[in-house]
Design an enzyme around this catalytic site. Structure first.
Site, mmCIF file in Angstrom:
data_model
loop_
_atom_site.group_PDB
_atom_site.id
_atom_site.type_symbol
_atom_site.label_atom_id
_atom_site.label_comp_id
_atom_site.label_asym_id
_atom_site.label_seq_id
_atom_site.Cartn_x
_atom_site.Cartn_y
_atom_site.Cartn_z
ATOM 1 C CB CYS A 180 44.836 15.438 42.391
ATOM 2 S SG CYS A 180 46.208 16.122 43.348
ATOM 3 C CG HIS A 201 44.291 18.847 39.393
ATOM 4 N ND1 HIS A 201 43.221 18.868 40.272
ATOM 5 C CD2 HIS A 201 45.405 18.713 40.154
ATOM 6 C CE1 HIS A 201 43.670 18.742 41.506
ATOM 7 N NE2 HIS A 201 44.981 18.645 41.457
ATOM 8 C CD GLU A 205 40.418 18.750 37.865
ATOM 9 O OE1 GLU A 205 40.825 19.031 39.006
ATOM 10 O OE2 GLU A 205 40.784 17.754 37.225
#
Length: 200
Positions: free
Chosen positions: A85, A179, A181
């Site tokens: 991002c 994202h 994560e």
């Protein structure tokens, strides 16, 4: 060079954004991690991750913490990097809809547009087919996400939404609009670690 028997040492740029989730994924996959806020904390790194966050704030903090030139030098020397991002925005060569003083690091030859998928309320998740990832489609979270508008020679697009590029790599640099994560699937981080260990 990573000592034999140890996982690669991956720095997480910890100026702003979600560092903890990246650390959790990388640690689970056997990497060692280090938060990076000072130039000397880049010593000995095998790779670096630039997390999501607010790209204009991170851009300013690179200068406040005197990290821009040391980081750019390491990237120019071939340090593997992954940007999610805002991290993708920072690693790009050209930023559209950024602040006039926003200077990208130029580690991957792409043009990105900030907030191309809308503001916070337009955040969404979707399943992606990602080149290099085996198994089921990858569930990806988009939060105020940028979009890749142009890729340069030698840049491989890894995933698209409705024809729009949202992940890419070239050499030792990997980027994504989304994202990985914040969800449980570690395959995207595993792809990055494969890039790192192939180099070391």
């Amino acid at each position: 060079m990573t000592p034999r028997g140890l996982g690669p040492l991956v720095g997480i740029l910890a100026l702003q954004g979600d560092t903890r989730s990246h650390i959790d994924h990388l640690t689970r996959l056997g990497a060692r991690t280090r938060c990076v806020r000072r130039a000397q904390e880049m010593d000995g790194l095998d790779a670096i991750v630039i997390p999501g966050g607010e790209s204009t704030t991170m851009n300013r903090l690179l200068d406040v913490f005197q990290l821009r030139e040391p980081l750019a030098a390491r990237l120019g020397a071939g340090l593997p990097a992954y940007g999610s991002c805002a991290g993708m925005i920072m690693l790009a060569t050209v930023i559209l809809d950024g602040r006039p003083d926003q200077r990208p690091l130029g580690a991957i030859d792409i043009t990105v547009r900030r907030n191309a998928f809308g503001r916070q309320r337009e955040s969404f998740e979707c399943d992606l087919q990602v080149t290099g990832l085996s198994g089921d489609p990858f569930r990806a979270a988009f939060i105020r996400a940028p979009q890749i508008q142009r890729v340069g020679e030698g840049v491989q697009v890894l995933a698209r939404i409705d024809g729009r590029a949202v992940a890419a790599r070239t050499g030792q640099v990997l980027v994504s609009s989304f994202h990985p994560e914040i969800l449980q699937d570690s395959r995207f981080h595993q792809l990055f670690l494969h890039m790192v260990t192939a180099r070391t």
